[in-house]
Design an enzyme around this catalytic site. Structure first.
Site, PDB file in Angstrom:
ATOM      1  N   GLN A 165       0.708  -1.319   0.171  1.00  0.00           N
ATOM      2  CA  GLN A 165      -0.014  -0.010  -0.162  1.00  0.00           C
ATOM      3  C   GLN A 165       0.870   1.237   0.042  1.00  0.00           C
ATOM      4  O   GLN A 165       0.360   2.163  -0.373  1.00  0.00           O
ATOM      5  CB  GLN A 165      -0.958  -0.070   1.024  1.00  0.00           C
ATOM      6  CG  GLN A 165      -1.596   1.082   1.715  1.00  0.00           C
ATOM      7  CD  GLN A 165      -0.790   1.816   2.696  1.00  0.00           C
ATOM      8  OE1 GLN A 165       0.242   1.339   3.159  1.00  0.00           O
ATOM      9  NE2 GLN A 165      -1.627   2.585   3.459  1.00  0.00           N
ATOM     10  N   ASP A 176      11.388   1.952  11.443  1.00  0.00           N
ATOM     11  CA  ASP A 176      10.056   1.877  12.250  1.00  0.00           C
ATOM     12  C   ASP A 176      10.099   1.602  13.663  1.00  0.00           C
ATOM     13  O   ASP A 176       9.132   1.549  14.106  1.00  0.00           O
ATOM     14  CB  ASP A 176       9.398   0.586  11.599  1.00  0.00           C
ATOM     15  CG  ASP A 176       9.842  -0.605  11.728  1.00  0.00           C
ATOM     16  OD1 ASP A 176      10.845  -0.625  12.452  1.00  0.00           O
ATOM     17  OD2 ASP A 176       9.268  -1.604  11.608  1.00  0.00           O
ATOM     18  N   CYS A 196       4.388   1.620  13.383  1.00  0.00           N
ATOM     19  CA  CYS A 196       3.073   2.253  12.548  1.00  0.00           C
ATOM     20  C   CYS A 196       2.016   1.199  12.452  1.00  0.00           C
ATOM     21  O   CYS A 196       0.971   1.714  11.773  1.00  0.00           O
ATOM     22  CB  CYS A 196       3.708   2.779  11.469  1.00  0.00           C
ATOM     23  SG  CYS A 196       3.945   1.391  10.118  1.00  0.00           S
ATOM     24  N   CYS A 256      22.438  15.762  27.157  1.00  0.00           N
ATOM     25  CA  CYS A 256      22.097  14.558  25.996  1.00  0.00           C
ATOM     26  C   CYS A 256      23.063  13.341  26.214  1.00  0.00           C
ATOM     27  O   CYS A 256      24.312  13.858  26.111  1.00  0.00           O
ATOM     28  CB  CYS A 256      21.911  15.103  24.587  1.00  0.00           C
ATOM     29  SG  CYS A 256      21.834  13.666  23.502  1.00  0.00           S
TER      30      CYS A 256
END
Ligand SMILES: [Zn+2]
Length: 262
Positions: free
Chosen positions: A78, A136, A196, A257
């Site tokens: 998709q 991801d 996701c 950091c």
């Protein structure tokens, strides 16, 4: 420094292939030679990695390292535009490598079919001129960012979900610049943080975000030549697909950091 002389390093078939780049004063022959000399690592060959790969390969980037530990799934099609039905079940690095070979056999590719983590990131990314991360999960993103800081490699990080994309260029090794970890913090180091898959995503958003990330990468690579101007390190671009528009914000460097601080 004439255009003809600067592009003389490119053979005639390459001059023809990249004519629309070379005619741009912002790129020219020297810029095209710089792109052809570049070695980029692509982390993640998914919805962002597909258009990134297509536009970086089309731009004539000389060498691409393709990194992904996943195989092609039917639900990827998709939005993951380099894959087709016949690729379902195949390792993404294998199908993506074949896509590049078909598209432009002059591009050198390396395949890394492993998930990047804290232990292997530096080894996998060393020797590249730029890393483009469209993976991801946050654990990989943070490992990639920390390795880029320690190796002094510029990072373009791109993410997309639902109808929103984010693209930022980072050079956290520079003393006045934030890194990706300055942006997201340490809370996302865990492996199982996000994906996701649950949220969904409009496929065209991955295309827009990936193409924008490819543009950001080209901008960084051409920055030493001055053609496209400032590489925009430390600036995050937010792409909104629902009320279409773009906004940009500056990320502050975090002195505490863990990635780039002292
Ligand atoms: Zn940082």
């Amino acid at each position: 420094m004439t255009e003809g002389r600067e592009s003389a390093a490119l053979p005639s078939d390459r001059l023809e292939r990249f004519a629309r780049h070379i005619v741009l004063p912002e790129i020219g022959g020297a810029g095209q030679v710089a792109l052809a000399s570049a070695r980029i690592a692509l982390v993640g060959l998914g919805g962002i990695g597909s258009p990134v790969l297509q536009y970086l390969a089309a731009a004539g980037i000389g060498s691409l390292t393709l990194i992904d530990d996943d195989s092609v799934d039917a639900s990827n099609l998709q939005r993951q535009t380099i894959f087709a039905v016949a690729d379902i079940g195949r390792p993404k690095v294998e199908a993506a490598g074949e896509w590049v070979a078909r598209f432009d056999p002059a591009i050198v590719t390396d395949a890394v079919a492993r998930r990047i983590d804290r232990d292997n990131a530096a080894t996998a990314l060393d020797g590249h001129d730029l890393v483009l991360d469209g993976c991801d999960n946050f654990a990989t993103r943070l490992a990639v960012s920390d390795a880029c800081v320690s190796l002094a490699i510029p990072l373009v990080s791109a993410a997309v979900g639902r109808f929103q994309g984010q693209v930022g260029a980072f050079s956290g090794n520079l003393s006045d610049q934030p890194c990706y970890r300055c942006f997201v913090g340490d809370a996302f180091d865990a492996e199982d943080c996000d994906s996701c898959a649950e949220d969904g995503m409009l496929g065209a958003m991955a295309g827009w975000t990936g193409a924008f990330a490819a543009l950001a990468a080209i901008r960084v690579l051409l920055a030493p030549l001055g053609g496209l101007g400032d590489p925009q390190f430390g600036k995050l671009h937010v792409l909104d697909g629902l009320a279409p528009g773009l906004r940009s914000l500056r990320i502050a460097r975090d002195p505490a950091c863990k990635g780039c601080g002292n």
